[in-house]
Scaffold this motif. Sequence first.
Motif, mmCIF file in Angstrom:
data_model
loop_
_atom_site.group_PDB
_atom_site.id
_atom_site.type_symbol
_atom_site.label_atom_id
_atom_site.label_comp_id
_atom_site.label_asym_id
_atom_site.label_seq_id
_atom_site.Cartn_x
_atom_site.Cartn_y
_atom_site.Cartn_z
ATOM 1 N N LYS A 96 7.116 47.132 22.788
ATOM 2 C CA LYS A 96 5.814 46.582 23.174
ATOM 3 C C LYS A 96 4.720 47.090 22.244
ATOM 4 O O LYS A 96 4.590 48.291 22.023
ATOM 5 C CB LYS A 96 5.485 46.962 24.623
ATOM 6 C CG LYS A 96 4.221 46.311 25.159
ATOM 7 C CD LYS A 96 4.047 46.614 26.622
ATOM 8 C CE LYS A 96 2.756 46.005 27.175
ATOM 9 N NZ LYS A 96 2.718 44.536 27.033
ATOM 10 N N LEU A 97 3.953 46.167 21.710
ATOM 11 C CA LEU A 97 2.873 46.524 20.797
ATOM 12 C C LEU A 97 1.732 47.189 21.570
ATOM 13 O O LEU A 97 1.358 46.745 22.663
ATOM 14 C CB LEU A 97 2.364 45.272 20.080
ATOM 15 C CG LEU A 97 1.533 45.491 18.822
ATOM 16 C CD1 LEU A 97 2.346 46.176 17.736
ATOM 17 C CD2 LEU A 97 1.021 44.143 18.299
ATOM 18 N N GLU A 98 1.187 48.238 20.988
ATOM 19 C CA GLU A 98 0.141 48.996 21.669
ATOM 20 C C GLU A 98 -1.160 48.221 21.800
ATOM 21 O O GLU A 98 -1.854 48.314 22.814
ATOM 22 C CB GLU A 98 -0.134 50.301 20.907
ATOM 23 C CG GLU A 98 1.044 51.261 20.878
ATOM 24 C CD GLU A 98 0.748 52.502 20.055
ATOM 25 O OE1 GLU A 98 -0.386 52.621 19.539
ATOM 26 O OE2 GLU A 98 1.641 53.352 19.934
ATOM 27 N N LYS A 99 -1.509 47.451 20.780
ATOM 28 C CA LYS A 99 -2.819 46.800 20.787
ATOM 29 C C LYS A 99 -2.718 45.345 20.360
ATOM 30 O O LYS A 99 -2.057 45.020 19.378
ATOM 31 C CB LYS A 99 -3.789 47.549 19.861
ATOM 32 C CG LYS A 99 -5.210 47.024 19.894
ATOM 33 C CD LYS A 99 -6.117 47.857 18.989
ATOM 34 C CE LYS A 99 -7.552 47.342 19.008
ATOM 35 N NZ LYS A 99 -8.431 48.145 18.130
ATOM 36 N N MET A 100 -3.400 44.474 21.120
ATOM 37 C CA MET A 100 -3.509 43.063 20.781
ATOM 38 C C MET A 100 -4.997 42.723 20.708
ATOM 39 O O MET A 100 -5.821 43.295 21.425
ATOM 40 C CB MET A 100 -2.834 42.197 21.850
ATOM 41 C CG MET A 100 -1.357 42.473 22.044
ATOM 42 S SD MET A 100 -0.322 41.850 20.693
ATOM 43 C CE MET A 100 -0.418 40.078 20.988
ATOM 44 N N GLU A 101 -5.324 41.796 19.829
ATOM 45 C CA GLU A 101 -6.726 41.384 19.704
ATOM 46 C C GLU A 101 -7.004 40.205 20.626
ATOM 47 O O GLU A 101 -6.327 39.169 20.566
ATOM 48 C CB GLU A 101 -7.039 40.991 18.260
ATOM 49 C CG GLU A 101 -8.497 40.618 18.050
ATOM 50 C CD GLU A 101 -8.829 40.332 16.602
ATOM 51 O OE1 GLU A 101 -9.978 39.921 16.333
ATOM 52 O OE2 GLU A 101 -7.942 40.525 15.739
ATOM 53 N N ASP A 102 -8.005 40.364 21.478
ATOM 54 C CA ASP A 102 -8.388 39.284 22.389
ATOM 55 C C ASP A 102 -9.247 38.259 21.668
ATOM 56 O O ASP A 102 -10.060 38.598 20.801
ATOM 57 C CB ASP A 102 -9.176 39.844 23.582
ATOM 58 C CG ASP A 102 -8.319 40.698 24.503
ATOM 59 O OD1 ASP A 102 -7.105 40.414 24.584
ATOM 60 O OD2 ASP A 102 -8.848 41.632 25.125
ATOM 61 N N HIS A 103 -9.070 37.002 22.051
ATOM 62 C CA HIS A 103 -9.869 35.915 21.488
ATOM 63 C C HIS A 103 -10.515 35.117 22.622
ATOM 64 O O HIS A 103 -10.655 33.898 22.538
ATOM 65 C CB HIS A 103 -8.994 35.008 20.634
ATOM 66 C CG HIS A 103 -8.346 35.712 19.480
ATOM 67 N ND1 HIS A 103 -9.020 36.022 18.317
ATOM 68 C CD2 HIS A 103 -7.090 36.222 19.324
ATOM 69 C CE1 HIS A 103 -8.209 36.656 17.480
ATOM 70 N NE2 HIS A 103 -7.030 36.791 18.069
ATOM 71 N N GLY A 104 -10.880 35.814 23.671
ATOM 72 C CA GLY A 104 -11.387 35.151 24.859
ATOM 73 C C GLY A 104 -10.322 35.172 25.938
ATOM 74 O O GLY A 104 -9.221 35.690 25.736
ATOM 75 N N GLU A 105 -10.611 34.630 27.082
ATOM 76 C CA GLU A 105 -9.653 34.630 28.190
ATOM 77 C C GLU A 105 -8.466 33.716 27.861
ATOM 78 O O GLU A 105 -8.639 32.539 27.547
ATOM 79 C CB GLU A 105 -10.321 34.157 29.476
ATOM 80 C CG GLU A 105 -9.405 34.185 30.686
ATOM 81 C CD GLU A 105 -10.092 33.728 31.951
ATOM 82 O OE1 GLU A 105 -9.408 33.622 32.986
ATOM 83 O OE2 GLU A 105 -11.314 33.460 31.904
ATOM 84 N N TYR A 106 -7.275 34.281 27.928
ATOM 85 C CA TYR A 106 -6.074 33.503 27.617
ATOM 86 C C TYR A 106 -5.879 32.388 28.638
ATOM 87 O O TYR A 106 -5.994 32.602 29.845
ATOM 88 C CB TYR A 106 -4.848 34.409 27.615
ATOM 89 C CG TYR A 106 -3.540 33.647 27.483
ATOM 90 C CD1 TYR A 106 -3.232 32.953 26.322
ATOM 91 C CD2 TYR A 106 -2.623 33.613 28.541
ATOM 92 C CE1 TYR A 106 -2.048 32.243 26.193
ATOM 93 C CE2 TYR A 106 -1.433 32.913 28.421
ATOM 94 C CZ TYR A 106 -1.150 32.226 27.243
ATOM 95 O OH TYR A 106 0.026 31.519 27.128
ATOM 96 N N GLN A 107 -5.581 31.191 28.144
ATOM 97 C CA GLN A 107 -5.348 30.038 29.010
ATOM 98 C C GLN A 107 -3.997 29.420 28.666
ATOM 99 O O GLN A 107 -3.796 28.960 27.542
ATOM 100 C CB GLN A 107 -6.442 28.988 28.815
ATOM 101 C CG GLN A 107 -7.839 29.469 29.167
ATOM 102 C CD GLN A 107 -8.879 28.385 28.943
ATOM 103 O OE1 GLN A 107 -8.603 27.189 29.086
ATOM 104 N NE2 GLN A 107 -10.078 28.784 28.565
ATOM 105 N N PRO A 108 -3.054 29.415 29.618
ATOM 106 C CA PRO A 108 -1.778 28.737 29.377
ATOM 107 C C PRO A 108 -2.009 27.249 29.111
ATOM 108 O O PRO A 108 -3.088 26.711 29.402
ATOM 109 C CB PRO A 108 -1.022 28.952 30.695
ATOM 110 C CG PRO A 108 -1.682 30.135 31.329
ATOM 111 C CD PRO A 108 -3.127 30.041 30.936
ATOM 112 N N GLY A 109 -1.007 26.593 28.571
ATOM 113 C CA GLY A 109 -1.124 25.170 28.310
ATOM 114 C C GLY A 109 -1.266 24.373 29.598
ATOM 115 O O GLY A 109 -0.752 24.764 30.652
ATOM 116 N N ASN A 110 -1.969 23.256 29.515
ATOM 117 C CA ASN A 110 -2.085 22.354 30.655
ATOM 118 C C ASN A 110 -2.066 20.921 30.132
ATOM 119 O O ASN A 110 -1.723 20.678 28.982
ATOM 120 C CB ASN A 110 -3.348 22.645 31.477
ATOM 121 C CG ASN A 110 -4.628 22.554 30.668
ATOM 122 O OD1 ASN A 110 -4.730 21.765 29.706
ATOM 123 N ND2 ASN A 110 -5.632 23.352 31.024
#
Length: 256
Positions: free
Chosen positions: A90-104
């Motif tokens: 598991k990667l320690e750090k991920m960069e957020d780009h806003g609230e993640y939204q699954p596909g719809n």
Amino acid sequence: MSEILTRRAALGVLGVSSMALLAACGSKASSEASASPSDSPSATSETTASASASETASPSASASPSASASATATNSPLPNDDKDYRGVAKLEKMEDHGEYQPGNAEHPPQNVPSPVVPETMHQNSVAGFASALAYFGAAFEYLLRTGDMRYMNEVSTDQETLAAMKKYADSTKSGIDEKKTWYVNPTATLTIETKQPVLAQGAYNWTVTLNVDLGEKLFKDGKEQTVAADKRHVKMFGEAVGRYLNNKWDLHMDIN
């Protein structure tokens, strides 16, 4: 796309047959018929560029002579830190780009977090190799969700591998942009299966498993479809080969 695929065919970072299999999974995703985000003839053409299993088993198969020589000289036995690394990388750090939204029905997954290169990946240590595997897993999941393979460049320098990755990414993007087809929330998990890597032929080998879950649903032209249970999961098993090059770990994956 042909659904008869040789799972053993492999490239420098990931078996192209396994990636093409992801496309085949999507092609049968509903009870009637459905298309995968990566349903493209390019996946078939990729197999012509793949290396054989015996070739990928050799750590130097996809590296240039100079790179191989450098790896052999640099990768002397690492101190055993006695840590048990078995488990999900598991990667320690991920960069957020806003609230993640699954596909719809209206859009594919959006604001997908992107992997951040960990400092340990620059260390010539077992922990550095482990962090590179964690980065690979996160970069592959990003590719699976977006069709964007830019982060793979941080963890592999093999040109044949990157070219094949680009073809797969392009076909996935084509599925999203032109065919309006995408999975709701596909995921990828890389698991380290042994306590420590083994040094062989100037590179480190670590047994790993890559599990892909395409998710329960996909959308095609705004219509929700169900991914068949027997087509949802893809499990790949094999060896991760790591070389410490240019102050960073560089991966070659022999998995199928």
